[in-house]
Design a protein around this motif. Sequence first.
Motif, mmCIF file in Angstrom:
data_model
loop_
_atom_site.group_PDB
_atom_site.id
_atom_site.type_symbol
_atom_site.label_atom_id
_atom_site.label_comp_id
_atom_site.label_asym_id
_atom_site.label_seq_id
_atom_site.Cartn_x
_atom_site.Cartn_y
_atom_site.Cartn_z
ATOM 1 N N LEU A 16 39.128 42.082 40.380
ATOM 2 C CA LEU A 16 37.941 42.984 39.973
ATOM 3 C C LEU A 16 38.271 44.656 39.778
ATOM 4 N N LEU A 17 39.739 44.671 39.975
ATOM 5 C CA LEU A 17 40.156 46.079 39.623
ATOM 6 C C LEU A 17 40.058 46.428 38.068
ATOM 7 N N SER A 18 40.140 45.060 37.343
ATOM 8 C CA SER A 18 40.219 45.002 36.032
ATOM 9 C C SER A 18 38.614 45.102 35.370
ATOM 10 N N ASP A 19 38.223 45.780 34.376
ATOM 11 C CA ASP A 19 36.976 45.672 33.862
ATOM 12 C C ASP A 19 36.854 44.652 32.747
ATOM 13 N N ALA A 20 37.930 43.780 32.474
ATOM 14 C CA ALA A 20 38.072 42.750 31.502
ATOM 15 C C ALA A 20 36.936 41.703 32.017
ATOM 16 N N GLU A 21 36.359 41.047 31.003
ATOM 17 C CA GLU A 21 35.408 39.804 31.500
ATOM 18 C C GLU A 21 36.260 38.835 32.025
ATOM 19 N N ALA A 64 38.742 38.892 33.776
ATOM 20 C CA ALA A 64 39.014 39.130 34.989
ATOM 21 C C ALA A 64 38.009 39.163 35.958
ATOM 22 N N PHE A 65 36.827 39.351 35.675
ATOM 23 C CA PHE A 65 35.653 39.395 36.313
ATOM 24 C C PHE A 65 35.262 38.014 36.868
ATOM 25 N N LEU A 66 35.462 36.924 35.576
ATOM 26 C CA LEU A 66 35.118 35.573 36.100
ATOM 27 C C LEU A 66 36.251 35.028 36.901
ATOM 28 N N ALA A 67 37.463 35.271 36.892
ATOM 29 C CA ALA A 67 38.643 35.082 37.799
ATOM 30 C C ALA A 67 38.048 35.227 39.028
ATOM 31 N N GLY A 68 37.654 36.749 39.216
ATOM 32 C CA GLY A 68 37.649 37.229 40.518
ATOM 33 C C GLY A 68 36.339 36.508 41.214
ATOM 34 N N MET A 69 35.343 36.351 40.294
ATOM 35 C CA MET A 69 34.226 35.608 40.897
ATOM 36 C C MET A 69 34.395 34.338 41.604
ATOM 37 N N ALA A 70 35.425 33.514 40.641
ATOM 38 C CA ALA A 70 35.861 32.016 41.166
ATOM 39 C C ALA A 70 36.620 32.454 42.454
ATOM 40 N N SER A 71 37.298 33.550 42.603
ATOM 41 C CA SER A 71 38.318 33.671 43.837
ATOM 42 C C SER A 71 37.408 33.913 45.074
ATOM 43 N N PHE A 72 36.238 34.789 44.778
ATOM 44 C CA PHE A 72 35.112 35.006 45.919
ATOM 45 C C PHE A 72 34.574 33.655 46.111
ATOM 46 N N ALA A 73 34.226 32.904 45.003
ATOM 47 C CA ALA A 73 33.544 31.546 45.491
ATOM 48 C C ALA A 73 34.356 30.693 46.091
ATOM 49 N N ALA A 74 35.749 30.626 45.876
ATOM 50 C CA ALA A 74 36.627 29.825 46.853
ATOM 51 C C ALA A 74 36.451 30.294 48.294
ATOM 52 N N GLY A 75 36.135 31.600 48.434
ATOM 53 C CA GLY A 75 36.393 32.116 49.913
ATOM 54 C C GLY A 75 35.311 31.885 50.483
ATOM 55 N N HIS A 76 34.047 31.727 49.828
ATOM 56 C CA HIS A 76 32.613 31.362 50.305
ATOM 57 C C HIS A 76 32.721 29.760 50.892
ATOM 58 N N LEU A 77 33.318 29.022 49.888
ATOM 59 C CA LEU A 77 33.434 27.757 50.440
ATOM 60 C C LEU A 77 34.434 27.548 51.500
ATOM 61 N N CYS A 78 35.203 28.421 51.672
ATOM 62 C CA CYS A 78 35.930 28.461 53.225
ATOM 63 C C CYS A 78 35.396 28.893 54.074
ATOM 64 N N TYR A 79 34.389 29.862 53.997
ATOM 65 C CA TYR A 79 33.430 30.286 55.109
ATOM 66 C C TYR A 79 32.603 29.135 55.414
ATOM 67 N N VAL A 126 26.196 44.451 36.184
ATOM 68 C CA VAL A 126 26.420 43.877 35.260
ATOM 69 C C VAL A 126 25.424 43.941 34.410
ATOM 70 N N ALA A 127 24.130 43.507 34.835
ATOM 71 C CA ALA A 127 22.991 43.452 33.983
ATOM 72 C C ALA A 127 22.560 44.974 33.429
ATOM 73 N N ASP A 128 23.029 45.992 33.733
ATOM 74 C CA ASP A 128 22.801 47.192 33.150
ATOM 75 C C ASP A 128 21.479 47.778 33.784
ATOM 76 N N TRP A 129 21.411 47.534 35.032
ATOM 77 C CA TRP A 129 20.092 48.168 35.690
ATOM 78 C C TRP A 129 20.651 49.698 36.039
ATOM 79 N N PRO A 130 19.551 50.419 36.392
ATOM 80 C CA PRO A 130 19.827 51.688 36.980
ATOM 81 C C PRO A 130 20.599 51.548 38.206
#
Length: 226
Positions: free
Chosen positions: A68-73, A75-90, A178-182
């Motif tokens: 998530l240090l990268s702003d590219a989409e 990288a965002f999806l890959a980062g989200m997948a990595s965190f998702a794997a972490g949640h499964l471990c939790y 991401v949703a461009d909210w204030p």
Amino acid sequence: MNRSRLVLAAFALTAAVDLACLAAGFDAGHTVAKPLLMPLLALWAALCRAPRPLLAALLFGWGGDVLLLSDAEPAFLAGMASFAAGHLCYLLLFRTHGSRYAVPRARAGLLALGYAGALVTTVALLWPDLPAELRVPVAGYSLLLTAMAYGAGIRLGLYTGLGGALFLLSDTLIATGVADWPQPPRPDFWIMLTYIAAQALLAGGTLGALNARRAPAATYGEMRVA
């Protein structure tokens, strides 16, 4: 100072540096400090004899942090997948090391209703403003994240539950961006503040709960020997 306390102090110092860099708008400092956080927390947990699922969750968090240090989409999806794997471990951690009776059933039911309501409301509100290609991944990730927060709240005590709730808050702040909210001033500061506190509480709360269970067993063993 023993090794575990030294590593914990290094984690706290790195977290302070990272947050100070974000508050000051010093992106280079954040880029250096952020990837050090979860390895230090995982090392501390390992020195404290943490279960493997906890260590894996923290290391998957490190993977997400780096991506998530990268702003590219992608990288965002890959980062989200990595965190998702972490949640499964939790979730595995809570199932194998948590207690079904950590909180009364009535409180667990109310917590389930609260988290379910928060999940449905948040996804429904964000959905129209999210990029079309991110809607389903964000909804799926949100479901997994909410399940993790709920499991933390009912299985391993107050501090772990607070960690799960803060993780949910941190990622909700990311989703609103991401949703461009204030956003509040320095949104990355608030995201990292809640995220660092979340991971620290999840790790520390888990170890505290497990150590509290080990203590009576050790005392009983000493009494039998005597």
